[in-house]
Write an enzyme that holds these catalytic residues in place. Structure first.
Site, PDB file in Angstrom:
ATOM      1  N   ALA A 185       9.169  -3.533   7.076  1.00  0.00           N
ATOM      2  CA  ALA A 185       9.763  -2.009   7.298  1.00  0.00           C
ATOM      3  C   ALA A 185      10.128  -1.116   6.893  1.00  0.00           C
ATOM      4  O   ALA A 185      10.550  -0.407   6.966  1.00  0.00           O
ATOM      5  CB  ALA A 185      10.610  -2.534   9.080  1.00  0.00           C
ATOM      6  N   ALA A 186       8.811  -1.099   6.003  1.00  0.00           N
ATOM      7  CA  ALA A 186       8.974   0.320   4.974  1.00  0.00           C
ATOM      8  C   ALA A 186       8.829   0.772   4.806  1.00  0.00           C
ATOM      9  O   ALA A 186       8.632   1.893   4.237  1.00  0.00           O
ATOM     10  CB  ALA A 186       9.525  -0.656   3.459  1.00  0.00           C
ATOM     11  N   SER A 228       0.285  -6.576   6.972  1.00  0.00           N
ATOM     12  CA  SER A 228      -0.676  -5.648   7.327  1.00  0.00           C
ATOM     13  C   SER A 228      -1.428  -6.563   5.461  1.00  0.00           C
ATOM     14  O   SER A 228      -2.313  -7.711   5.834  1.00  0.00           O
ATOM     15  CB  SER A 228      -1.034  -4.507   6.847  1.00  0.00           C
ATOM     16  OG  SER A 228      -0.743  -3.888   8.144  1.00  0.00           O
ATOM     17  N   LYS A 285       0.892  -1.199  -0.143  1.00  0.00           N
ATOM     18  CA  LYS A 285       0.008  -0.411  -0.088  1.00  0.00           C
ATOM     19  C   LYS A 285       1.259   1.459  -0.136  1.00  0.00           C
ATOM     20  O   LYS A 285       1.674   0.815   0.920  1.00  0.00           O
ATOM     21  CB  LYS A 285      -1.236  -0.174   0.875  1.00  0.00           C
ATOM     22  CG  LYS A 285      -0.610  -0.424   2.553  1.00  0.00           C
ATOM     23  CD  LYS A 285      -0.363   1.245   2.887  1.00  0.00           C
ATOM     24  CE  LYS A 285       0.810   1.575   4.685  1.00  0.00           C
ATOM     25  NZ  LYS A 285       1.296   2.909   5.038  1.00  0.00           N
ATOM     26  N   ASP A 317      -3.218  -0.832   9.682  1.00  0.00           N
ATOM     27  CA  ASP A 317      -4.155  -0.699   7.797  1.00  0.00           C
ATOM     28  C   ASP A 317      -4.275  -2.372   7.544  1.00  0.00           C
ATOM     29  O   ASP A 317      -4.880  -2.059   6.797  1.00  0.00           O
ATOM     30  CB  ASP A 317      -2.429  -0.659   7.392  1.00  0.00           C
ATOM     31  CG  ASP A 317      -1.523   0.760   7.371  1.00  0.00           C
ATOM     32  OD1 ASP A 317      -2.478   1.668   7.408  1.00  0.00           O
ATOM     33  OD2 ASP A 317      -0.154   0.057   7.886  1.00  0.00           O
TER      34      ASP A 317
END
EC number: 2.7.1.148
Length: 283
Positions: A97-98, A104, A10, A137
């Protein structure tokens, strides 16, 4: 039975937070879109053993109850008293971890897969309500369409599909702590976005005008710790991106382009100092 679900990344076309709830969590006001950079989540159910197992091709992800995909299987199994064991295999392509919602999206994929396997007959809106108990999310990731997302993440208004655009998604070799960034928010000083104007133009399907109102209020907070994010964003703009901004709390920066050739040019130009770069379409 085995089902494989696509779990797209996303992007936050806009990210604002008008206030903080009494429990300390932020109220969100976001416009989100999915991109064709995706994990693939294969879910298999079995009678024995009646346990939940998660396997990934990434050494950076936990395989136990800390994994959101594991939590999704556990919550759905408990709520509907299903006794099957569940094996989840995640082929990771979304950087970890971006700020791209990979975990999610994986969790949402597990919910969709088990809804199908167990023939629960839940609508997407019903799945989204369950998804909110996992992470803010996850409800959006049930849909994976252009949407206005508010509240804790549970209020989702789908928007008209937009023209075919390209995104350059770039993650530098830095890690950002989301709790650390959220603790920095000073609501008296936050420069809020004009999401009303953004939504008006998106609903009119005027993408070019809409780009003027895109943004992320958390950018200055993250860039205070990681100024290289700002340098990457500025480089993308110099190279002709229609929009360049940070997604989520970072560190990923994305550029939106109306042609593939321009997206490829940006990709080739920034590869020298940012190896994790993808050119994909918006969904």
């Amino acid at each position: 039975m085995i089902v494989t679900e696509k779990a797209p990344a996303k992007l936050n076309l806009s990210l604002d937070t008008p206030m903080r709830y009494f429990d300390g969590s932020p109220q969100w006001d976001m416009v989100m879109v999915s991109a064709d950079l995706a994990d693939y989540v294969t879910v298999e159910t079995h009678r024995r053993p009646a346990t939940i197992k998660v396997y990934t091709n990434s050494g950076f992800l936990p395989n136990d109850q800390r994994n959101l995909a594991y939590q999704a299987a556990h919550i759905l199994r408990s709520r509907f008293h299903c006794k099957d064991g569940v094996t989840i295999r995640i082929k990771k392509q979304i950087p970890v971890a971006a700020g791209l919602g990979g975990g999610s999206s994986d969790a949402a994929a597990v919910l969709r897969a088990l809804n199908s396997i167990w023939r629960l007959g839940l609508s997407l809106s019903e799945l989204a309500k369950i998804a909110l108990t996992i992470d803010s999310d996850v409800p959006y990731c049930i849909y994976n369409k252009l949407a206005h997302v508010t509240g804790h993440g549970e209020k989702i208004e789908l928007l008209p599909p937009q023209p075919h655009y390209w995104a350059v998604i770039a993650k530098q070799k830095i890690s950002v702590s989301t709790p650390q960034i959220l603790r920095q928010i000073n609501y008296e000083k936050l420069q809020h976005l004009n999401n009303e104007a953004l939504l008006t133009n998106l609903k009119k399907e005027d993408w070019q005008e809409a780009t003027k109102y895109m943004g992320n209020v958390l950018e200055p907070l993250t860039m205070k710790f990681y100024p290289e994010i700002g340098r990457l964003k500025n480089k993308m703009k110099e190279l002709g991106a229609d929009v360049a901004q940070m997604s989520g709390t970072g560190p990923t920066v994305f550029a939106i382009c109306h042609t593939e050739s321009r997206a490829k040019r940006i990709q080739n130009s920034i590869r020298g100092f940012c190896r994790d770069v993808h050119v994909v379409t918006l969904l």
